[in-house]
Design a protein around this motif. Structure first.
Motif, PDB file in Angstrom:
ATOM      1  N   ARG A 228       0.963  -1.269  -0.253  1.00  0.00           N
ATOM      2  CA  ARG A 228       0.253  -0.045  -0.435  1.00  0.00           C
ATOM      3  C   ARG A 228       1.178   1.175   0.039  1.00  0.00           C
ATOM      4  N   ARG A 229      -0.384   2.341  -0.432  1.00  0.00           N
ATOM      5  CA  ARG A 229       1.444   3.743  -0.419  1.00  0.00           C
ATOM      6  C   ARG A 229       1.653   3.970   0.922  1.00  0.00           C
ATOM      7  N   GLU A 230       0.743   3.974   2.188  1.00  0.00           N
ATOM      8  CA  GLU A 230       1.458   4.046   3.506  1.00  0.00           C
ATOM      9  C   GLU A 230       2.658   3.281   3.934  1.00  0.00           C
ATOM     10  N   GLU A 231       2.546   2.206   3.158  1.00  0.00           N
ATOM     11  CA  GLU A 231       3.424   0.993   3.239  1.00  0.00           C
ATOM     12  C   GLU A 231       4.953   1.690   2.419  1.00  0.00           C
ATOM     13  N   ALA A 232       4.471   1.559   1.869  1.00  0.00           N
ATOM     14  CA  ALA A 232       6.008   2.463   0.654  1.00  0.00           C
ATOM     15  C   ALA A 232       6.240   3.864   1.370  1.00  0.00           C
ATOM     16  N   SER A 233       5.507   4.685   2.243  1.00  0.00           N
ATOM     17  CA  SER A 233       5.653   5.817   2.946  1.00  0.00           C
ATOM     18  C   SER A 233       6.383   5.185   4.113  1.00  0.00           C
ATOM     19  N   CYS A 234       6.355   4.275   5.210  1.00  0.00           N
ATOM     20  CA  CYS A 234       6.533   4.425   6.496  1.00  0.00           C
ATOM     21  C   CYS A 234       8.230   2.717   5.739  1.00  0.00           C
ATOM     22  N   ARG A 343      10.937  12.616   4.002  1.00  0.00           N
ATOM     23  CA  ARG A 343      10.350  11.491   3.313  1.00  0.00           C
ATOM     24  C   ARG A 343       8.841  12.163   1.986  1.00  0.00           C
ATOM     25  N   TYR A 344       8.767  10.603   1.861  1.00  0.00           N
ATOM     26  CA  TYR A 344       7.472  11.184   0.731  1.00  0.00           C
ATOM     27  C   TYR A 344       6.524  10.171   1.691  1.00  0.00           C
ATOM     28  N   THR A 345       5.325  11.113   1.954  1.00  0.00           N
ATOM     29  CA  THR A 345       4.003  10.298   2.570  1.00  0.00           C
ATOM     30  C   THR A 345       3.641   9.620   1.607  1.00  0.00           C
ATOM     31  N   GLY A 346       2.163   9.576   2.828  1.00  0.00           N
ATOM     32  CA  GLY A 346       1.102   8.163   1.443  1.00  0.00           C
ATOM     33  C   GLY A 346       0.755   9.187   0.548  1.00  0.00           C
ATOM     34  N   ASP A 347       0.078  10.525   0.862  1.00  0.00           N
ATOM     35  CA  ASP A 347      -0.464  11.877   0.182  1.00  0.00           C
ATOM     36  C   ASP A 347      -0.188  11.985  -0.574  1.00  0.00           C
ATOM     37  N   GLN A 348       1.260  12.340  -0.865  1.00  0.00           N
ATOM     38  CA  GLN A 348       2.779  12.737  -1.504  1.00  0.00           C
ATOM     39  C   GLN A 348       2.870  11.719  -2.531  1.00  0.00           C
TER      40      GLN A 348
END
Length: 466
Positions: A228-234, A343-348
């Motif tokens: 997921r994008r949030e997992e990519a962000s983290c 860092r990149y956030t999920g929204d970004q």
């Protein structure tokens, strides 16, 4: 005074902690149109966010795993919408409103007809149902607190068969109770852009000045692992072990192009929120995923080269070598924006994904589905003889022909034992859309001539397709 309407606000957590309100520091709040603090709606959000009340236990005991930050954010926006509607409709009081006459026959009905929507267009069931549900929970909470008369919520019990986590042929009959009046949600039908469209979109991402190489790698990680994008962000610098000698290659005897590395994912994972770490990331349910070894090598190369260069804007904030070391120690996330050093956030991630002039509805979430269906299609190439027999079955979707059932069992096994663990779906039903996608492809074999040819499957005759 200007009517600002109901608004969701997010206070500065550190400010609330220093003021002695640390327990609610990460919860959203609602301000009304005065503007002023909406006391009762916010008390409901606090009780729900801290686990003091939920629709299951109704305050009888505390929920040990309260809603996540993202869930609380959603609840606040949904409740603010219901409060705004009630105010605009002549001052309806949700504390005393009737479920059927007001929430269903008015609030829900206006959303269905597009009367209560931004563009006067009917809203989707996925939007309507949560809004009505949170408004109902607000009423239930008020009744449990003695703020309104008790009332009964009409419910209906549904029976369904759930698949096992470990065996696609092991099933368990379960029941679920839901409120009457919910808008029926149509099953999601997967439709993907063409391979050519996705390839062109990917090239546009990589072609962006300065950030293209990093954002392209993020896109490749999502499309190749279905995170997921949030997992990519983290994703942390050491999510993939720093030393390649410590990589757990699950199939070392296979040709290198088929090898994959096992990686553990927990930061930003969907599901229960076990804690928030010192970097503000949610610790969710831990799961393991397969990362293709070619992608693991690209990640390793990025963190040893481009990532170090991307950190320069952040390191400039440190005036001494010691200050820079402290900054570097705090930079635990893998993907760093070279323009900002942050860092990149999920929204970004969602923003760059959707702003690269991509196909309609192309999103990181659909990228997860694309991975699943692409993987399923590749696995089915190993069963070309069975698929060939299925294509010869007249009206195959309308009978229980043994060949069709055999193919269905094969597909379900791949979905349950290979695709679902990678996606980490909590419910087997969520993965059923991939089974439906495959059979949608089989429904129109004439449109799949090139793919069947690549798989070595002979085309059936006109009579056999009738």
């Amino acid at each position: 005074m200007i009517d600002y309407g109901f608004k969701v606000v997010f206070p500065e957590p550190q400010f609330l902690k220093e003021a002695g309100f640390g327990k609610v520091a990460r919860l959203p709040f609602i301000f009304d149109g005065e503007p002023g603090y909406a006391r009762l709606p916010n008390q409901f959000l606090i009780d729900k966010g801290l686990g003091y009340w939920d629709p299951k236990w109704r305050g009888a005991k505390r929920n040990p795993l309260p809603p996540t930050r993202q869930s609380m954010k959603d609840y606040a926006y949904w409740l603010a919408n219901a409060l705004e509607w009630a105010k605009k409709r002549g001052g309806i009081d949700l504390m005393t409103a009737d479920y059927t006459d007001v929430l269903i026959n008015r609030y829900q009905d206006e959303m269905l007809k597009g009367i209560w929507s931004l563009n006067n267009t009917p809203l989707a069931p996925e939007t309507i149902n949560p809004r009505a549900q949170i408004a109902l929970e607000y009423q239930m909470w008020a009744a449990d607190k003695g703020l309104r008369e008790p009332f009964l919520v009409p419910t209906v019990t549904s029976i369904y068969v759930a698949g096992s986590h470990n065996n696609s042929k092991s099933h368990e009959v379960k029941s679920v109770e839901s409120r009457k009046g919910k808008v029926k949600v149509n099953k999601r039908t997967l439709v993907f852009p063409s391979d050519e469209q996705i390839a062109a979109w990917r090239m546009r991402v990589y072609a962006k000045p300065i950030v293209g190489k990093t954002e392209g790698l993020i896109a490749d990680v999502i499309l190749s692992t279905a995170i997921r994008r949030e997992e990519a962000s983290c994703w942390r610098v050491d999510t993939l072990p720093l030393d390649p000698k410590e990589w757990k290659i699950v199939n070392p005897d296979q040709p290198e192009e088929f090898q994959s590395v096992i990686v553990t994912v927990k930061y930003g994972a969907k599901g229960k929120e076990y804690a928030i770490d010192e970097h503000g990331d949610k610790l969710g349910p831990e799961g393991t995923i397969h990362v293709p070894i070619w992608l693991a090598r690209r990640i390793d190369e990025y963190r040893n080269n481009d990532r170090l260069l991307a950190l320069k804007p952040a390191l400039r904030q440190g005036k001494t070598a010691e200050a820079q070391r402290r900054i570097l120690k705090q930079m635990v996330h893998l993907f760093i924006n070279p323009k900002t050093g942050k860092r990149y956030t999920g929204d970004q991630i969602y923003r760059f994904w959707t702003e690269a002039n991509g196909p309609d509805h192309w999103s990181p979430h659909l990228g997860r589905d694309w991975w699943a269906c692409t993987y399923l299609w590749e696995r089915m190439k190993q069963h070309t003889e069975l698929i060939q027999q299925v294509l010869k079955v007249p009206n195959m979707q309308k009978n229980n022909h043994p060949m069709l059932l055999a193919l269905r069992d094969t597909v379900q096994t791949v979905i349950q034992l290979e695709i679902r663990p990678q996606l980490r779906h909590a419910s087997a039903a969520t993965s059923e859309i991939y089974l439906q996608w495959l059979f949608n492809q089989l429904r129109v074999p004439l449109n799949q001539t090139r793919r069947w040819a690549e798989m070595g499957v002979d085309e059936s005759t006109e009579e056999e397709r009738a």
